[in-house]
Design a protein around this motif. Structure first.
Motif, PDB file in Angstrom:
ATOM      1  N   SER A  83       0.836  -1.269   0.223  1.00 48.71           N
ATOM      2  CA  SER A  83      -0.080   0.382   0.011  1.00 48.71           C
ATOM      3  C   SER A  83       1.206   1.470   0.119  1.00 48.71           C
ATOM      4  N   ASP A  84       2.524   0.979   0.485  1.00 47.47           N
ATOM      5  CA  ASP A  84       3.052   1.848   0.227  1.00 47.47           C
ATOM      6  C   ASP A  84       4.251   2.371  -0.714  1.00 47.47           C
ATOM      7  N   GLY A  85       3.189   1.692  -1.935  1.00 43.01           N
ATOM      8  CA  GLY A  85       3.896   2.144  -3.474  1.00 43.01           C
ATOM      9  C   GLY A  85       5.239   1.197  -3.605  1.00 43.01           C
ATOM     10  N   ASP A  86       5.688   0.673  -2.434  1.00 41.28           N
ATOM     11  CA  ASP A  86       7.028  -0.608  -2.612  1.00 41.28           C
ATOM     12  C   ASP A  86       6.355  -2.041  -2.589  1.00 41.28           C
ATOM     13  N   PRO A  87       6.898  -2.354  -4.022  1.00 42.10           N
ATOM     14  CA  PRO A  87       6.860  -3.969  -4.036  1.00 42.10           C
ATOM     15  C   PRO A  87       6.638  -4.960  -2.394  1.00 42.10           C
ATOM     16  N   TRP A  88       5.864  -6.258  -2.296  1.00 44.70           N
ATOM     17  CA  TRP A  88       5.962  -6.604  -1.227  1.00 44.70           C
ATOM     18  C   TRP A  88       7.036  -7.410  -0.714  1.00 44.70           C
ATOM     19  N   VAL A  89       8.279  -7.753  -1.542  1.00 40.94           N
ATOM     20  CA  VAL A  89       9.648  -8.105  -1.540  1.00 40.94           C
ATOM     21  C   VAL A  89      10.065  -6.643  -0.327  1.00 40.94           C
ATOM     22  N   ILE A  90      10.375  -6.119  -0.687  1.00 46.76           N
ATOM     23  CA  ILE A  90      10.710  -4.919  -0.270  1.00 46.76           C
ATOM     24  C   ILE A  90      10.391  -5.327   1.271  1.00 46.76           C
ATOM     25  N   ASN A  91       9.127  -4.596   1.667  1.00 47.15           N
ATOM     26  CA  ASN A  91       8.361  -4.449   2.012  1.00 47.15           C
ATOM     27  C   ASN A  91       7.710  -5.433   3.681  1.00 47.15           C
ATOM     28  N   VAL A  92       8.015  -6.770   2.556  1.00 48.36           N
ATOM     29  CA  VAL A  92       8.086  -8.282   3.923  1.00 48.36           C
ATOM     30  C   VAL A  92       9.562  -8.682   4.626  1.00 48.36           C
ATOM     31  N   VAL A  93      10.367  -8.935   3.040  1.00 47.39           N
ATOM     32  CA  VAL A  93      11.418  -9.622   3.464  1.00 47.39           C
ATOM     33  C   VAL A  93      12.329  -8.341   3.837  1.00 47.39           C
ATOM     34  N   GLY A  94      12.875  -7.644   3.164  1.00 48.80           N
ATOM     35  CA  GLY A  94      13.881  -5.899   3.123  1.00 48.80           C
ATOM     36  C   GLY A  94      13.495  -5.828   4.641  1.00 48.80           C
ATOM     37  N   HIS A  95      12.432  -5.484   5.154  1.00 48.60           N
ATOM     38  CA  HIS A  95      12.579  -4.399   5.978  1.00 48.60           C
ATOM     39  C   HIS A  95      11.919  -5.457   7.305  1.00 48.60           C
ATOM     40  N   GLY A  96      11.829  -6.738   7.082  1.00 51.88           N
ATOM     41  CA  GLY A  96      12.091  -7.925   8.568  1.00 51.88           C
ATOM     42  C   GLY A  96      13.446  -8.326   8.155  1.00 51.88           C
ATOM     43  N   LEU A  97      13.989  -8.421   7.290  1.00 50.52           N
ATOM     44  CA  LEU A  97      15.763  -9.019   7.510  1.00 50.52           C
ATOM     45  C   LEU A  97      16.034  -7.248   8.597  1.00 50.52           C
ATOM     46  N   MET A  98      15.865  -6.131   7.941  1.00 51.38           N
ATOM     47  CA  MET A  98      16.675  -5.371   8.293  1.00 51.38           C
ATOM     48  C   MET A  98      16.168  -5.032   9.972  1.00 51.38           C
ATOM     49  N   GLY A  99      14.951  -5.568  10.441  1.00 56.24           N
ATOM     50  CA  GLY A  99      14.364  -5.115  11.785  1.00 56.24           C
ATOM     51  C   GLY A  99      14.909  -6.598  12.775  1.00 56.24           C
ATOM     52  N   SER A 100      15.005  -7.518  11.971  1.00 53.94           N
ATOM     53  CA  SER A 100      15.652  -8.534  12.454  1.00 53.94           C
ATOM     54  C   SER A 100      17.117  -8.353  12.880  1.00 53.94           C
ATOM     55  N   GLU A 101      17.880  -7.709  12.499  1.00 50.53           N
ATOM     56  CA  GLU A 101      19.208  -7.467  12.042  1.00 50.53           C
ATOM     57  C   GLU A 101      19.817  -6.351  13.268  1.00 50.53           C
ATOM     58  N   PHE A 102      18.610  -5.581  13.943  1.00 53.56           N
ATOM     59  CA  PHE A 102      18.606  -4.645  14.968  1.00 53.56           C
ATOM     60  C   PHE A 102      18.443  -5.261  16.291  1.00 53.56           C
ATOM     61  N   TRP A 103      17.535  -6.420  15.666  1.00 53.96           N
ATOM     62  CA  TRP A 103      16.965  -7.031  17.259  1.00 53.96           C
ATOM     63  C   TRP A 103      17.988  -7.713  17.513  1.00 53.96           C
ATOM     64  N   GLN A 104      18.587  -8.447  16.717  1.00 51.11           N
ATOM     65  CA  GLN A 104      20.254  -9.902  17.156  1.00 51.11           C
ATOM     66  C   GLN A 104      21.172  -8.808  17.845  1.00 51.11           C
ATOM     67  N   ARG A 105      21.543  -7.972  16.871  1.00 48.74           N
ATOM     68  CA  ARG A 105      22.435  -6.326  16.961  1.00 48.74           C
ATOM     69  C   ARG A 105      22.505  -6.543  18.586  1.00 48.74           C
ATOM     70  N   THR A 106      21.683  -5.756  19.800  1.00 46.96           N
ATOM     71  CA  THR A 106      21.047  -5.454  20.657  1.00 46.96           C
ATOM     72  C   THR A 106      21.148  -6.400  21.444  1.00 46.96           C
ATOM     73  N   ARG A 107      20.702  -7.964  20.896  1.00 43.82           N
ATOM     74  CA  ARG A 107      20.217  -8.210  21.798  1.00 43.82           C
ATOM     75  C   ARG A 107      21.601  -9.378  22.364  1.00 43.82           C
ATOM     76  N   ARG A 108      22.745  -9.395  20.844  1.00 45.16           N
ATOM     77  CA  ARG A 108      23.968  -9.959  21.555  1.00 45.16           C
ATOM     78  C   ARG A 108      24.930  -8.987  22.290  1.00 45.16           C
ATOM     79  N   CYS A 109      24.519  -7.644  22.484  1.00 47.19           N
ATOM     80  CA  CYS A 109      25.384  -6.943  23.494  1.00 47.19           C
ATOM     81  C   CYS A 109      25.400  -6.549  24.663  1.00 47.19           C
ATOM     82  N   GLY A 110      24.056  -7.616  25.143  1.00 47.03           N
ATOM     83  CA  GLY A 110      23.694  -7.799  26.490  1.00 47.03           C
ATOM     84  C   GLY A 110      22.302  -6.712  26.874  1.00 47.03           C
ATOM     85  N   ALA A 111      21.252  -6.320  25.962  1.00 56.14           N
ATOM     86  CA  ALA A 111      19.931  -5.789  26.042  1.00 56.14           C
ATOM     87  C   ALA A 111      19.149  -7.533  26.488  1.00 56.14           C
ATOM     88  N   GLY A 112      18.176  -6.654  26.687  1.00 53.41           N
ATOM     89  CA  GLY A 112      17.310  -7.515  26.854  1.00 53.41           C
ATOM     90  C   GLY A 112      15.896  -7.524  26.339  1.00 53.41           C
TER      91      GLY A 112
END
Length: 129
Positions: A83-112
């Protein structure tokens, strides 16, 4: 009675050997998140220069003003994930991978989970706006 005493001694010994958790290191996930966002933005500027080129700065300032001052772009004729004009692959896969990267890096550095969620949500807001 001896069994209870033995179990209590083993439990106390086990607690003493368990190290205290280290406090989270925030500089690494914050710097990593900033680097990923900057590199992604620069890559988009090279791949698709027209919509993502930051120059001239006056046009970029106007674009950021619209992004923060207007409601989100929602195109009714498309599916929710497009609905924002981007293909579904960018919104589902791309944003999902980016969010996962931030989550995992923060958890790896000791955050809850709460700290990782705050970093992930904050980076998502910065990226989307």
């Amino acid at each position: 009675m001896n069994v209870v005493l033995l179990l209590a001694l083993l439990a106390a010994q086990d607690d003493a050997a368990t190290p205290l958790p280290e406090p989270p290191v925030w500089t690494v996930p914050v710097a990593h998140t900033g680097g990923v966002l900057l590199a992604s933005r620069l890559a988009l500027s090279i791949i698709w220069p027209e919509p993502f080129d930051p120059f001239p700065l006056s046009r970029s300032a106007a674009s950021f003003g619209r992004a923060y001052g207007e409601p989100p772009d929602f195109r009714r004729g498309r599916s929710l994930v497009e609905s924002d004009g981007d293909p579904w692959v960018i919104n589902v896969v791309g944003h999902g991978l980016m969010g996962s990267e931030f989550w995992q890096r923060t958890r790896r550095c000791g955050a809850g989970p709460l700290g990782a969620a705050l970093v992930t949500v904050g980076s998502t807001l910065v990226w989307e706006y």
